[in-house]
Design an enzyme around this catalytic site. Sequence first.
Site, PDB file in Angstrom:
ATOM      1  N   LYS A  26       0.852  -1.083  -0.067  1.00 54.57           N
ATOM      2  CA  LYS A  26       0.196  -0.015  -0.046  1.00 54.57           C
ATOM      3  C   LYS A  26       0.727   1.338  -0.028  1.00 54.57           C
ATOM      4  CE  LYS A  26      -1.828   1.502   3.922  1.00 54.57           C
ATOM      5  NZ  LYS A  26      -1.441   3.179   4.210  1.00 54.57           N
ATOM      6  N   ASN A  27       1.824   1.305   0.812  1.00 56.09           N
ATOM      7  CA  ASN A  27       2.437   2.672   1.045  1.00 56.09           C
ATOM      8  C   ASN A  27       3.576   2.719  -0.153  1.00 56.09           C
ATOM      9  OD1 ASN A  27       1.231   2.853   3.504  1.00 56.09           O
ATOM     10  ND2 ASN A  27       2.739   2.556   4.706  1.00 56.09           N
ATOM     11  N   ARG A  96      -4.481  10.455   4.090  1.00 60.56           N
ATOM     12  CA  ARG A  96      -3.235  11.334   4.514  1.00 60.56           C
ATOM     13  C   ARG A  96      -2.244  11.138   3.217  1.00 60.56           C
ATOM     14  NH1 ARG A  96      -0.236  14.491   8.143  1.00 60.56           N
ATOM     15  NH2 ARG A  96       1.905  14.189   7.589  1.00 60.56           N
ATOM     16  N   CYS A 120      -5.460   7.826   8.889  1.00 65.32           N
ATOM     17  CA  CYS A 120      -5.813   7.198  10.520  1.00 65.32           C
ATOM     18  C   CYS A 120      -5.319   8.380  11.520  1.00 65.32           C
ATOM     19  CB  CYS A 120      -4.633   6.125  10.384  1.00 65.32           C
ATOM     20  SG  CYS A 120      -5.359   4.793   9.504  1.00 65.32           S
ATOM     21  N   ARG A 125      -0.471  14.405  13.431  1.00 69.48           N
ATOM     22  CA  ARG A 125      -0.330  14.524  12.049  1.00 69.48           C
ATOM     23  C   ARG A 125       0.172  15.875  11.654  1.00 69.48           C
ATOM     24  NH1 ARG A 125      -2.034   8.892   9.640  1.00 69.48           N
ATOM     25  NH2 ARG A 125       0.428   8.836   8.928  1.00 69.48           N
ATOM     26  N   PRO A 126       1.206  16.716  11.900  1.00 71.26           N
ATOM     27  CA  PRO A 126       1.114  17.898  11.438  1.00 71.26           C
ATOM     28  C   PRO A 126       1.668  17.807  10.011  1.00 71.26           C
ATOM     29  CG  PRO A 126       3.040  17.667  12.681  1.00 71.26           C
ATOM     30  CD  PRO A 126       1.957  16.344  12.986  1.00 71.26           C
ATOM     31  N   ILE A 127       1.824  18.938   9.136  1.00 63.93           N
ATOM     32  CA  ILE A 127       2.437  19.066   7.708  1.00 63.93           C
ATOM     33  C   ILE A 127       3.227  20.286   7.501  1.00 63.93           C
ATOM     34  CG2 ILE A 127       0.381  18.099   6.649  1.00 63.93           C
ATOM     35  CD1 ILE A 127      -0.207  20.756   5.684  1.00 63.93           C
ATOM     36  N   ASP A 128       3.889  20.627   8.840  1.00 70.32           N
ATOM     37  CA  ASP A 128       4.848  21.754   8.656  1.00 70.32           C
ATOM     38  C   ASP A 128       6.279  21.496   7.984  1.00 70.32           C
ATOM     39  OD1 ASP A 128       5.574  19.669  10.689  1.00 70.32           O
ATOM     40  OD2 ASP A 128       6.793  20.935  12.042  1.00 70.32           O
ATOM     41  N   LEU A 129       6.598  20.200   7.858  1.00 69.01           N
ATOM     42  CA  LEU A 129       7.772  19.851   6.916  1.00 69.01           C
ATOM     43  C   LEU A 129       7.616  20.382   5.387  1.00 69.01           C
ATOM     44  CD1 LEU A 129       9.018  16.530   8.328  1.00 69.01           C
ATOM     45  CD2 LEU A 129       9.887  18.423   8.705  1.00 69.01           C
ATOM     46  N   ASP A 314       3.636   0.743  12.644  1.00 67.76           N
ATOM     47  CA  ASP A 314       2.482  -0.166  11.939  1.00 67.76           C
ATOM     48  C   ASP A 314       2.446  -1.436  12.408  1.00 67.76           C
ATOM     49  OD1 ASP A 314       2.152   2.329  10.617  1.00 67.76           O
ATOM     50  OD2 ASP A 314       2.410   1.610   8.631  1.00 67.76           O
ATOM     51  N   ARG A 407      -8.918  -0.565   4.164  1.00 64.49           N
ATOM     52  CA  ARG A 407      -8.112   0.265   3.300  1.00 64.49           C
ATOM     53  C   ARG A 407      -6.558  -0.126   2.974  1.00 64.49           C
ATOM     54  NH1 ARG A 407      -8.218   6.089   6.403  1.00 64.49           N
ATOM     55  NH2 ARG A 407      -6.455   6.159   4.711  1.00 64.49           N
TER      56      ARG A 407
HETATM   57  C1  UD1 Z   1       3.887   6.628   6.503  1.00 62.16           C
HETATM   58  C2  UD1 Z   1       3.112   5.547   6.396  1.00 62.16           C
HETATM   59  C3  UD1 Z   1       2.407   4.911   7.768  1.00 62.16           C
HETATM   60  C4  UD1 Z   1       3.520   4.910   8.846  1.00 62.16           C
HETATM   61  C5  UD1 Z   1       4.445   6.106   8.919  1.00 62.16           C
HETATM   62  C6  UD1 Z   1       5.561   6.000  10.044  1.00 62.16           C
HETATM   63  C7  UD1 Z   1       2.365   5.912   4.275  1.00 62.16           C
HETATM   64  C8  UD1 Z   1       1.102   6.016   3.340  1.00 62.16           C
HETATM   65  N1  UD1 Z   1       2.190   5.876   5.526  1.00 62.16           N
HETATM   66  O1  UD1 Z   1       3.053   7.724   6.928  1.00 62.16           O
HETATM   67  O2  UD1 Z   1       1.928   3.930   7.469  1.00 62.16           O
HETATM   68  O3  UD1 Z   1       2.795   4.476  10.056  1.00 62.16           O
HETATM   69  O4  UD1 Z   1       5.023   6.507   7.608  1.00 62.16           O
HETATM   70  O5  UD1 Z   1       6.390   4.971   9.390  1.00 62.16           O
HETATM   71  O6  UD1 Z   1       3.269   5.492   3.770  1.00 62.16           O
HETATM   72  N2  UD1 Z   1       5.810  14.792  11.050  1.00 62.16           N
HETATM   73  C9  UD1 Z   1       5.977  15.830  11.369  1.00 62.16           C
HETATM   74  N3  UD1 Z   1       5.728  16.952  10.455  1.00 62.16           N
HETATM   75  C10 UD1 Z   1       5.308  16.560   9.112  1.00 62.16           C
HETATM   76  C11 UD1 Z   1       5.071  15.399   8.651  1.00 62.16           C
HETATM   77  C12 UD1 Z   1       5.395  14.516   9.649  1.00 62.16           C
HETATM   78  O7  UD1 Z   1       6.411  16.396  12.284  1.00 62.16           O
HETATM   79  O8  UD1 Z   1       5.202  17.564   8.334  1.00 62.16           O
HETATM   80  C13 UD1 Z   1       6.157  13.782  11.835  1.00 62.16           C
HETATM   81  C14 UD1 Z   1       4.716  12.786  12.369  1.00 62.16           C
HETATM   82  O9  UD1 Z   1       4.051  13.339  13.207  1.00 62.16           O
HETATM   83  C15 UD1 Z   1       5.389  11.427  12.823  1.00 62.16           C
HETATM   84  C16 UD1 Z   1       6.740  11.267  12.285  1.00 62.16           C
HETATM   85  O10 UD1 Z   1       6.915  12.826  11.643  1.00 62.16           O
HETATM   86  O11 UD1 Z   1       5.676  11.711  14.173  1.00 62.16           O
HETATM   87  C17 UD1 Z   1       6.695  10.293  11.156  1.00 62.16           C
HETATM   88  O12 UD1 Z   1       5.514  10.499  10.201  1.00 62.16           O
HETATM   89  P1  UD1 Z   1       5.733  10.180   8.742  1.00 62.16           P
HETATM   90  O13 UD1 Z   1       6.797   9.241   8.399  1.00 62.16           O
HETATM   91  O14 UD1 Z   1       5.820  11.640   7.890  1.00 62.16           O
HETATM   92  O15 UD1 Z   1       4.294   9.330   8.399  1.00 62.16           O
HETATM   93  P2  UD1 Z   1       3.558   9.411   7.010  1.00 62.16           P
HETATM   94  O16 UD1 Z   1       4.389   9.736   5.782  1.00 62.16           O
HETATM   95  O17 UD1 Z   1       2.397  10.302   7.128  1.00 62.16           O
END
Ligand code: UD1
Length: 430
Positions: A26-27, A96, A120, A125-129, A314, A407
Site C-alpha cells: 500500500k505505502n 493522509r 488514520c 499528524r502535522p504538515i509543517d515539514l 505499523d 483500506r
Molecule cells: C507513513 C506511512 C505510515 C507509517 C508512517 C511512519 C504511508 C502512506 N504511510 O506515514 O503507514 O505509520 O509513515 O512509518 O506511507 N511529521 C512532522 N511533520 C510533518 C510530517 C510528519 O512532524 O510535516 C512527523 C509525524 O507527526 C510523525 C513522524 O513525522 O511523528 C513520522 O511521520 P511520517 O513518516 O511523515 O508518516 P507518514 O508519511 O504520514
Amino acid sequence: MNDSFIIKGLAGRKTLKGKIAVNGAKNAVLKALAASFLFKGEVFIKNVPHIKDVSMMVSLLESLGATVGKKNRTLVVYPPKKSDGHFGDMIAKRLRASIVVSGPILARYGAVSFPHPGGCVLGARPIDLFLEGYKKMGARVSVKGGYYHMHVPSGRLKGTTLFFKNQSVGATETFMMAAVLAEGKTILKNCACEPEIAHLAEFLNSCGAHIKGAGTHTIEIRGVKNPLRVRKAYTTLPDRLETGSFLILAALAGKDITITQCNPGHVEALIEVLSLSGVTMKVGKDTLRVYNNGRKVFQAADIKTHEYPGFPTDLQAPMAVFLSQAKGSSLIFETIFEARLEYVKELVHMGADISICDPHRAIVEGPTKLVGRKLESPDIRAGLAFILAAIIARDESIIHNVDKIDRGYERVEERLSLLGVSILRVPGKA
Ligand code: UD1
C-alpha cells in the site's frame, strides 16, 4: 453502516496451516501513483493491491485531471497536460497519503491547493515539514478557507537544501519527487530510509531522473527541465507490513504456515524480536515459514518503534497481541506517533493485562487468555490487531467498521479463511 467481521476464536489452539501470499505494498503504490504526474505519457503500475486507499488515490488523481485505466493488478495512469492542482475535500481529508501528491503537482503544474490531509488518527499528524519545504523551494504558501494554497511565481521550483527535523516517510518521498523537476540541485537531509523510498527512486532514475542516496539519510537530486519519459513499468514491491502482520498471526496461531511472495529482508526487526521470543521460523529468499511452535511458551520482549530498519510503528498494535501471549513483562515504546496506544483498552476488555504508562509507553504482562468481544476497528493496523486477538480468543468476536481494515488489507477474510480461520464478513446496512 460498514461491514463487520464475525470471528470464531481458536481459544489458544495453534491449528492454522497453509500458504498465504503477500500483496503489493500500500505505502509504495500510493506514492507511485503520485509520481505519475512527473511523467509525460502513460505510466504502468503493476502488482497493485485491491484496497480502499488505492481506490481513493485513483479518485484523487482523476479529480486532478488524470485518466486511470485498470486491468487486473495493473493501473495505467495518463497524467494531464494541465491541472489546476486543486484537491477535492472528500478524498484529501480521508487519505493522509494525498499530501504526497502535492510534490509532483506543484513541480509540474506550478500550483496546488489542499485541505489538511486526513487518514488514520494516530496523533496530531502535522504538515509543517511540507509547508516549510515548499517555501524554501520558492513557492508562496497561504492558508485560505480551510485550504493550503501554494504556487510557484517563477513557474519552476528551485533546488535547495532541506533538513527534516523529523524523519518523515511522506516528506522524504514528496520532496524527492518535487526536486526531480526543480531547477538545480536539491539536497534532502535526515531522510527516512523505508524500502519504498529507494524503490521509487530506482524507478524514477530508470526513467531519466537523477536521484542519489535514496534509502540513506541524505538524498541528492539533480532536477531535469522536462517531464520524465516512461521507459519501464513500476512494479510494486511486497507489502512488508502485510508480511509482518501474517508473521505475527503465524506465530500466534499457526501450526505450519508459509508466507509467500514476500521480502524477509524488509521485516528483519520483527524477525529478530520473534526469534528472541522463541518463535521457530525458516527464512527463505521470498518466503517465511513458521512451524513447530505448537507447545512453545514464548518469552516477553521489549519493542521500541523506530524509523526503518527499526521496529515499524505499523506493527506495534499487532505485536501487542503477540506479547499478551508471551511469558513475562514486555515494554512497548511507541516513539513515532502520540496516539497509537488507543486500541489497548479494547485488548484489556478482552482479558489482556496491559497498563498504559503514558501516551507513548505500555507494559504487557503475559500470558493471558483472551475472550471474544464486540470491537470497533479504529484504524488499519489496530483493526488487524483486533482480528489477531479475535482469532486466538475463546468464543466469538464481532469487529465493526472493517472499512478501516479494507483500506490496507485486500479481502483479508478470504485469505485468512484459507489458513483455517473462521471469519465471516457481514455486509453493513446501506
Ligand atoms: C507513513 C506511512 C505510515 C507509517 C508512517 C511512519 C504511508 C502512506 N504511510 O506515514 O503507514 O505509520 O509513515 O512509518 O506511507 N511529521 C512532522 N511533520 C510533518 C510530517 C510528519 O512532524 O510535516 C512527523 C509525524 O507527526 C510523525 C513522524 O513525522 O511523528 C513520522 O511521520 P511520517 O513518516 O511523515 O508518516 P507518514 O508519511 O504520514
